[in-house]
Design a protein around this motif. Structure first.
Motif, PDB file in Angstrom:
ATOM      1  N   ILE A 101      57.337  13.771 -81.367  1.00 19.57           N
ATOM      2  CA  ILE A 101      57.212  12.320 -81.228  1.00 19.57           C
ATOM      3  C   ILE A 101      57.419  11.929 -79.767  1.00 19.57           C
ATOM      4  O   ILE A 101      58.352  12.394 -79.116  1.00 19.57           O
ATOM      5  CB  ILE A 101      58.221  11.588 -82.130  1.00 19.57           C
ATOM      6  CG1 ILE A 101      58.089  12.079 -83.581  1.00 19.57           C
ATOM      7  CG2 ILE A 101      57.989  10.074 -82.068  1.00 19.57           C
ATOM      8  CD1 ILE A 101      59.090  11.463 -84.535  1.00 19.57           C
ATOM      9  N   MET A 102      56.576  11.053 -79.259  1.00 23.87           N
ATOM     10  CA  MET A 102      56.621  10.666 -77.850  1.00 23.87           C
ATOM     11  C   MET A 102      55.997   9.285 -77.700  1.00 23.87           C
ATOM     12  O   MET A 102      55.517   8.688 -78.660  1.00 23.87           O
ATOM     13  CB  MET A 102      55.853  11.673 -76.994  1.00 23.87           C
ATOM     14  CG  MET A 102      54.410  11.869 -77.437  1.00 23.87           C
ATOM     15  SD  MET A 102      53.451  12.974 -76.368  1.00 23.87           S
ATOM     16  CE  MET A 102      53.096  11.854 -74.993  1.00 23.87           C
ATOM     17  N   SER A 103      56.038   8.772 -76.491  1.00 20.71           N
ATOM     18  CA  SER A 103      55.271   7.583 -76.168  1.00 20.71           C
ATOM     19  C   SER A 103      54.189   7.987 -75.182  1.00 20.71           C
ATOM     20  O   SER A 103      54.049   9.172 -74.843  1.00 20.71           O
ATOM     21  CB  SER A 103      56.167   6.485 -75.600  1.00 20.71           C
ATOM     22  OG  SER A 103      55.435   5.280 -75.453  1.00 20.71           O
ATOM     23  N   SER A 104      53.436   7.016 -74.727  1.00 17.46           N
ATOM     24  CA  SER A 104      52.427   7.256 -73.688  1.00 17.46           C
ATOM     25  C   SER A 104      52.650   6.235 -72.594  1.00 17.46           C
ATOM     26  O   SER A 104      53.013   5.086 -72.875  1.00 17.46           O
ATOM     27  CB  SER A 104      51.019   7.132 -74.261  1.00 17.46           C
ATOM     28  OG  SER A 104      50.030   7.395 -73.285  1.00 17.46           O
ATOM     29  N   ASN A 105      52.438   6.642 -71.351  1.00 18.55           N
ATOM     30  CA  ASN A 105      52.653   5.720 -70.240  1.00 18.55           C
ATOM     31  C   ASN A 105      51.605   4.619 -70.187  1.00 18.55           C
ATOM     32  O   ASN A 105      51.875   3.522 -69.709  1.00 18.55           O
ATOM     33  CB  ASN A 105      52.665   6.470 -68.919  1.00 18.55           C
ATOM     34  CG  ASN A 105      53.781   7.483 -68.832  1.00 18.55           C
ATOM     35  OD1 ASN A 105      53.549   8.645 -68.491  1.00 18.55           O
ATOM     36  ND2 ASN A 105      55.012   7.089 -69.138  1.00 18.55           N
ATOM     37  N   ALA A 106      50.399   4.934 -70.671  1.00 17.79           N
ATOM     38  CA  ALA A 106      49.337   3.931 -70.737  1.00 17.79           C
ATOM     39  C   ALA A 106      48.295   4.405 -71.751  1.00 17.79           C
ATOM     40  O   ALA A 106      48.196   5.593 -72.051  1.00 17.79           O
ATOM     41  CB  ALA A 106      48.692   3.714 -69.373  1.00 17.79           C
ATOM     42  N   ILE A 107      47.542   3.440 -72.271  1.00 25.71           N
ATOM     43  CA  ILE A 107      46.450   3.760 -73.190  1.00 25.71           C
ATOM     44  C   ILE A 107      45.287   2.832 -72.856  1.00 25.71           C
ATOM     45  O   ILE A 107      45.467   1.617 -72.721  1.00 25.71           O
ATOM     46  CB  ILE A 107      46.905   3.630 -74.658  1.00 25.71           C
ATOM     47  CG1 ILE A 107      45.798   4.051 -75.624  1.00 25.71           C
ATOM     48  CG2 ILE A 107      47.412   2.229 -74.973  1.00 25.71           C
ATOM     49  CD1 ILE A 107      46.286   4.217 -77.058  1.00 25.71           C
ATOM     50  N   THR A 108      44.125   3.402 -72.645  1.00 24.59           N
ATOM     51  CA  THR A 108      42.979   2.596 -72.223  1.00 24.59           C
ATOM     52  C   THR A 108      42.263   2.004 -73.429  1.00 24.59           C
ATOM     53  O   THR A 108      42.308   2.533 -74.534  1.00 24.59           O
ATOM     54  CB  THR A 108      41.976   3.430 -71.406  1.00 24.59           C
ATOM     55  OG1 THR A 108      41.376   4.423 -72.256  1.00 24.59           O
ATOM     56  CG2 THR A 108      42.671   4.116 -70.235  1.00 24.59           C
ATOM     57  N   LEU A 109      41.585   0.907 -73.189  1.00 23.15           N
ATOM     58  CA  LEU A 109      40.875   0.222 -74.264  1.00 23.15           C
ATOM     59  C   LEU A 109      39.799   1.108 -74.882  1.00 23.15           C
ATOM     60  O   LEU A 109      39.475   0.969 -76.064  1.00 23.15           O
ATOM     61  CB  LEU A 109      40.255  -1.071 -73.738  1.00 23.15           C
ATOM     62  CG  LEU A 109      39.663  -2.032 -74.768  1.00 23.15           C
ATOM     63  CD1 LEU A 109      40.718  -2.470 -75.787  1.00 23.15           C
ATOM     64  CD2 LEU A 109      39.062  -3.253 -74.078  1.00 23.15           C
ATOM     65  N   ASP A 110      39.268   2.057 -74.112  1.00 22.24           N
ATOM     66  CA  ASP A 110      38.253   2.956 -74.666  1.00 22.24           C
ATOM     67  C   ASP A 110      38.872   4.213 -75.299  1.00 22.24           C
ATOM     68  O   ASP A 110      38.158   5.128 -75.693  1.00 22.24           O
ATOM     69  CB  ASP A 110      37.184   3.321 -73.635  1.00 22.24           C
ATOM     70  CG  ASP A 110      37.729   4.104 -72.451  1.00 22.24           C
ATOM     71  OD1 ASP A 110      38.970   4.247 -72.340  1.00 22.24           O
ATOM     72  OD2 ASP A 110      36.921   4.586 -71.633  1.00 22.24           O
ATOM     73  N   GLY A 111      40.210   4.258 -75.386  1.00 24.81           N
ATOM     74  CA  GLY A 111      40.845   5.282 -76.213  1.00 24.81           C
ATOM     75  C   GLY A 111      41.410   6.503 -75.524  1.00 24.81           C
ATOM     76  O   GLY A 111      41.609   7.539 -76.166  1.00 24.81           O
ATOM     77  N   LYS A 112      41.723   6.432 -74.239  1.00 31.27           N
ATOM     78  CA  LYS A 112      42.320   7.561 -73.530  1.00 31.27           C
ATOM     79  C   LYS A 112      43.818   7.348 -73.350  1.00 31.27           C
ATOM     80  O   LYS A 112      44.273   6.224 -73.139  1.00 31.27           O
ATOM     81  CB  LYS A 112      41.666   7.736 -72.152  1.00 31.27           C
ATOM     82  CG  LYS A 112      40.182   7.997 -72.189  1.00 31.27           C
ATOM     83  CD  LYS A 112      39.603   7.967 -70.774  1.00 31.27           C
ATOM     84  CE  LYS A 112      38.091   8.060 -70.786  1.00 31.27           C
ATOM     85  NZ  LYS A 112      37.519   7.876 -69.434  1.00 31.27           N
ATOM     86  N   LEU A 113      44.571   8.452 -73.393  1.00 38.28           N
ATOM     87  CA  LEU A 113      45.996   8.410 -73.104  1.00 38.28           C
ATOM     88  C   LEU A 113      46.215   8.825 -71.653  1.00 38.28           C
ATOM     89  O   LEU A 113      45.689   9.846 -71.212  1.00 38.28           O
ATOM     90  CB  LEU A 113      46.764   9.357 -74.029  1.00 38.28           C
ATOM     91  CG  LEU A 113      46.613   9.130 -75.538  1.00 38.28           C
ATOM     92  CD1 LEU A 113      47.403  10.194 -76.300  1.00 38.28           C
ATOM     93  CD2 LEU A 113      47.061   7.738 -75.932  1.00 38.28           C
ATOM     94  N   ILE A 114      47.007   8.051 -70.912  1.00 38.55           N
ATOM     95  CA  ILE A 114      47.310   8.341 -69.515  1.00 38.55           C
ATOM     96  C   ILE A 114      48.803   8.618 -69.402  1.00 38.55           C
ATOM     97  O   ILE A 114      49.624   7.778 -69.791  1.00 38.55           O
ATOM     98  CB  ILE A 114      46.949   7.168 -68.583  1.00 38.55           C
ATOM     99  CG1 ILE A 114      45.555   6.610 -68.899  1.00 38.55           C
ATOM    100  CG2 ILE A 114      47.083   7.585 -67.126  1.00 38.55           C
ATOM    101  CD1 ILE A 114      44.421   7.507 -68.555  1.00 38.55           C
ATOM    102  N   ASN A 115      49.169   9.787 -68.866  1.00 41.95           N
ATOM    103  CA  ASN A 115      50.584  10.146 -68.761  1.00 41.95           C
ATOM    104  C   ASN A 115      50.884  10.882 -67.471  1.00 41.95           C
ATOM    105  O   ASN A 115      50.072  11.674 -66.985  1.00 41.95           O
ATOM    106  CB  ASN A 115      50.999  11.029 -69.941  1.00 41.95           C
ATOM    107  CG  ASN A 115      51.131  10.240 -71.230  1.00 41.95           C
ATOM    108  OD1 ASN A 115      52.097   9.510 -71.417  1.00 41.95           O
ATOM    109  ND2 ASN A 115      50.139  10.365 -72.107  1.00 41.95           N
ATOM    110  N   ILE A 116      52.080  10.623 -66.933  1.00 39.50           N
ATOM    111  CA  ILE A 116      52.591  11.343 -65.773  1.00 39.50           C
ATOM    112  C   ILE A 116      53.952  11.912 -66.138  1.00 39.50           C
ATOM    113  O   ILE A 116      54.776  11.221 -66.737  1.00 39.50           O
ATOM    114  CB  ILE A 116      52.705  10.424 -64.541  1.00 39.50           C
ATOM    115  CG1 ILE A 116      51.303  10.020 -64.048  1.00 39.50           C
ATOM    116  CG2 ILE A 116      53.475  11.108 -63.423  1.00 39.50           C
ATOM    117  CD1 ILE A 116      51.305   9.127 -62.830  1.00 39.50           C
ATOM    118  N   ASP A 117      54.196  13.181 -65.809  1.00 37.48           N
ATOM    119  CA  ASP A 117      55.447  13.862 -66.143  1.00 37.48           C
ATOM    120  C   ASP A 117      56.028  14.581 -64.938  1.00 37.48           C
ATOM    121  O   ASP A 117      55.296  14.986 -64.034  1.00 37.48           O
ATOM    122  CB  ASP A 117      55.194  14.912 -67.241  1.00 37.48           C
ATOM    123  CG  ASP A 117      55.730  14.463 -68.588  1.00 37.48           C
ATOM    124  OD1 ASP A 117      56.036  13.274 -68.739  1.00 37.48           O
ATOM    125  OD2 ASP A 117      55.833  15.312 -69.485  1.00 37.48           O
ATOM    126  N   GLY A 118      57.332  14.772 -64.998  1.00 36.15           N
ATOM    127  CA  GLY A 118      58.009  15.561 -63.985  1.00 36.15           C
ATOM    128  C   GLY A 118      57.992  17.034 -64.325  1.00 36.15           C
ATOM    129  O   GLY A 118      57.372  17.848 -63.638  1.00 36.15           O
TER     130      GLY A 118
END
Length: 213
Positions: A101-118
């Motif tokens: 279980i996690m969250s996502s830093n951003a999600i685009t209206l066309d359905g992509k998940l955007i994430n940045i990690d250390g």
């Protein structure tokens, strides 16, 4: 909620749900954060091995307390007193979890998940390993496109997370990204998840409220 704001949210989430499903994601939409735990009770089988990524959203929704209730074998990264080696072991065991279980830093209206990690453990588990991944996102994470999503993560989510973690980075002073390479940098990996080859492995719960950073 203002009816015009509700209209905007509903019409955009309808579009987002269709686009997520085209990319092999399963999508659930709930009205408020209190709806999340009852939904998870239906999705996650009792006795399952469950792990999670670092996320303020999970705390705000009561997910961490829910996972600690004894019905699951919870690999608890937030347990007090963990050594660095013990935390690393939890990260590695998470790849064999039934649910991550996690969250996502951003999600685009066309359905992509955007994430940045250390460290990258959260994104590695998103891409491959756990049998099922559940991503919980608030409406504040919705962005128009991929570039807007990356800008959001670098200049909103990452500075706040770096501040929360007491990191010595330029963004904790200025509040914006400096594209730094400091030892405390939490932006080592940038991943855009545009689809998943296994239909339904990634389940996305969208909440019509602001959650997390």
């Amino acid at each position: 909620m203002n009816p015009n704001k509700k209209w905007w949210i509903d019409i955009n989430l309808e579009t987002l749900k269709k686009n997520l499903e085209l990319r092999n994601f399963e999508c659930f939409i709930v009205d408020k954060k209190e709806d999340i735990v009852p939904l998870l009770e239906k999705i996650i089988e009792k006795g399952s091995v469950v792990s999670c990524g670092g996320s303020m959203t999970l705390f705000e929704c009561g997910v961490i307390d829910f996972l600690r209730n004894g019905k699951f074998n919870f690999l608890d990264r937030y347990k007090e007193g963990l050594s660095g080696d013990e935390l690393g072991e939890i990260y590695r065991k998470s790849f064999w979890a039934d649910y991550y279980i996690m969250s996502s830093n951003a999600i685009t209206l066309d359905g992509k998940l955007i994430n940045i990690d250390g460290n990258g453990n959260r994104l590695a588990a998103l891409m491959f390993g756990p049998k099922s991944v559940i991503v919980i996102v608030g409406i504040n994470k919705l962005v128009l496109n991929e570039q807007e999503g990356i800008n959001r993560v670098r200049n909103i989510a990452s500075p706040m997370n770096a501040k929360r973690l007491s990191k010595n980075t330029p963004c904790t002073s200025s509040g914006k990204c400096h594209d730094c390479l400091s030892q405390d940098c939490i932006c080592s990996h940038i991943v855009v998840t545009r689809r998943h080859p296994v239909k339904g492995r990634i389940k996305i719960i969208i909440v019509k409220e602001e959650l997390g950073f």
